[in-house]
Design an enzyme around this catalytic site. Structure first.
Site, mmCIF file in Angstrom:
data_model
loop_
_atom_site.group_PDB
_atom_site.id
_atom_site.type_symbol
_atom_site.label_atom_id
_atom_site.label_comp_id
_atom_site.label_asym_id
_atom_site.label_seq_id
_atom_site.Cartn_x
_atom_site.Cartn_y
_atom_site.Cartn_z
ATOM 1 C CG MET A 27 -0.789 88.570 -47.298
ATOM 2 S SD MET A 27 -0.337 86.772 -47.107
ATOM 3 C CE MET A 27 -0.109 87.051 -45.205
ATOM 4 C CG HIS A 34 -1.343 96.356 -43.516
ATOM 5 N ND1 HIS A 34 -1.990 95.960 -42.559
ATOM 6 C CD2 HIS A 34 -0.754 95.651 -43.980
ATOM 7 C CE1 HIS A 34 -1.816 94.493 -42.412
ATOM 8 N NE2 HIS A 34 -1.059 94.352 -43.318
ATOM 9 C CD GLN A 58 2.943 85.324 -48.154
ATOM 10 O OE1 GLN A 58 2.931 85.537 -49.348
ATOM 11 N NE2 GLN A 58 3.299 85.935 -47.205
ATOM 12 C CG MET A 181 0.234 97.951 -34.726
ATOM 13 S SD MET A 181 -0.843 98.992 -35.433
ATOM 14 C CE MET A 181 -0.983 100.117 -34.022
ATOM 15 N NE ARG A 184 0.282 84.347 -39.318
ATOM 16 C CZ ARG A 184 1.024 84.508 -40.507
ATOM 17 N NH1 ARG A 184 1.740 85.467 -40.588
ATOM 18 N NH2 ARG A 184 1.069 84.000 -41.485
HETATM 19 P P1 AMP Z 1 1.033 91.756 -44.596
HETATM 20 O O1 AMP Z 1 -0.307 91.948 -44.932
HETATM 21 O O2 AMP Z 1 1.262 91.051 -43.077
HETATM 22 O O3 AMP Z 1 1.692 90.676 -45.650
HETATM 23 O O4 AMP Z 1 1.821 92.812 -44.519
HETATM 24 C C1 AMP Z 1 1.969 93.897 -45.764
HETATM 25 C C2 AMP Z 1 3.067 94.643 -45.538
HETATM 26 O O5 AMP Z 1 2.782 95.848 -44.407
HETATM 27 C C3 AMP Z 1 4.445 94.068 -45.469
HETATM 28 O O6 AMP Z 1 5.578 94.875 -46.206
HETATM 29 C C4 AMP Z 1 4.736 94.212 -44.034
HETATM 30 O O7 AMP Z 1 6.096 94.292 -43.692
HETATM 31 C C5 AMP Z 1 3.833 95.422 -43.704
HETATM 32 N N1 AMP Z 1 3.715 95.455 -42.273
HETATM 33 C C6 AMP Z 1 3.079 94.606 -41.650
HETATM 34 N N2 AMP Z 1 3.170 95.156 -40.064
HETATM 35 C C7 AMP Z 1 3.457 96.257 -40.149
HETATM 36 C C8 AMP Z 1 3.824 96.976 -38.987
HETATM 37 N N3 AMP Z 1 3.639 96.705 -37.880
HETATM 38 N N4 AMP Z 1 4.645 98.222 -39.073
HETATM 39 C C9 AMP Z 1 5.183 98.348 -40.606
HETATM 40 N N5 AMP Z 1 4.632 97.494 -41.529
HETATM 41 C C10 AMP Z 1 4.063 96.324 -41.442
#
Ligand code: AMP
Length: 277
Positions: A27, A34, A58, A181, A184
């Site tokens: 996102m 990421h 979502q 990390m 948010r």
């Molecule tokens: P998001 O942008 O929050 O939807 O996250 C995108 C992807 O990055 C998802 O698969 C998350 O689980 C992964 N992700 C987010 N934060 C972390 C983190 N601290 N460590 C590893 N993967 C992460």
């Protein structure tokens, strides 16, 4: 690095990507968590595709869709440096045209934890991930352990619906003080940022008890609760010790367990988890 928006552009570029193609759905507002997924994809795949889409379905009406942090220019810069081949940044009109009416529902594993606290959340997640997989057709897709239930739900969907994709779950990346990390974390005021370490402190305290032989799930939950009780800025939503596959709460840890927590620090809702052993 190519950046595309429309489905037509995506398909045009996709035809010329060498296999295996790895997809990293995000996102945006990218951080090292990421980028660790991007690096894993880079290691394992001939071509890496990253999607950036803040998926409105979502978020519930009371959640933070309108304030969710965004910085596309910075994100593209980071992805270029990681050697990403293709970035797809669809609009909400592309993903959800006015006559949109098809959804993907995963049943049992979406019920507890995040599913109980955020009704409809996983319906949005599974539907958007299904759409991303269908559009990009990767051989491998990379997700983070940070969103533990999401990984279980995606694995289930991929298995149930016969997606020809290998799901890879990468470890949670943490700040030096162990805060997981998250995009948010940008919402946290300085005092809240300090208080936010309480999530990992609680999880690690339970892990220590486990390592000292504790196998009673309730006593591990109480160990975590006691750590949260010491932090006035923390408002706990759930503390869970569950089977990592079914997400059902455990009485006794026999082999594996997923410890997970959801906590408000001020107005910011944070989640974190660890796997035992
Ligand atoms: P998001 O942008 O929050 O939807 O996250 C995108 C992807 O990055 C998802 O698969 C998350 O689980 C992964 N992700 C987010 N934060 C972390 C983190 N601290 N460590 C590893 N993967 C992460």
């Amino acid at each position: 690095m190519k950046v595309v928006v429309s489905l037509a552009e995506l398909w045009e570029v996709r035809r010329f990507l060498n296999s295996p193609v790895g997809l990293v759905p995000t996102m945006g507002y990218l951080h090292e968590g990421h980028l660790s997924l991007v690096r894993a994809a880079r290691q394992e795949c001939a071509c890496v595709v990253v999607s950036i889409f803040v998926n409105p379905t979502q978020f519930s009406p009371t959640e933070d869709l309108s304030t969710y942090p965004r910085d596309l220019e910075r994100d593209l810069d980071l992805l270029e440096k990681e050697g990403v081949d293709l970035v797809w940044t669809p609009t909400k009109e592309i993903m959800y045209p006015a006559d949109f009416q098809s959804w993907v529902l995963v049943e049992e594993v979406t019920k507890p934890l995040e599913g109980a606290m955020r009704p409809g959340h996983f319906k949005g997640v599974t539907t958007v991930v299904a759409k991303l997989l269908n559009a990009v057709q990767p051989q491998k897709a990379f997700f983070g352990q940070k969103d533990a239930q999401q990984s279980v739900v995606i694995r289930q969907m991929v298995k149930d619906l016969n997606y020809p994709v290998e799901v890879k779950i990468c470890p949670t990346v943490r700040e030096p003080d162990n805060l997981a990390m998250s995009s948010r974390n940008a919402y946290l005021q300085p005092a809240e940022r300090q208080a936010a370490t309480v999530l990992s402190r609680a999880l690690f305290a339970a892990r220590e008890a486990y390592q000292n032989g504790e196998r009673n799930a309730n006593r591990l939950r109480k160990t975590m609760q006691a750590v949260f009780n010491q932090e006035p800025l923390a408002r706990v939503q759930y503390i869970s010790c569950a089977d990592p596959n079914t997400l059902q709460e455990l009485d006794l840890i026999e082999d594996h367990a997923l410890l997970s927590v959801a906590v408000f620090i001020g107005k910011t809702r944070l989640i974190d988890n660890i796997l035992l052993p």
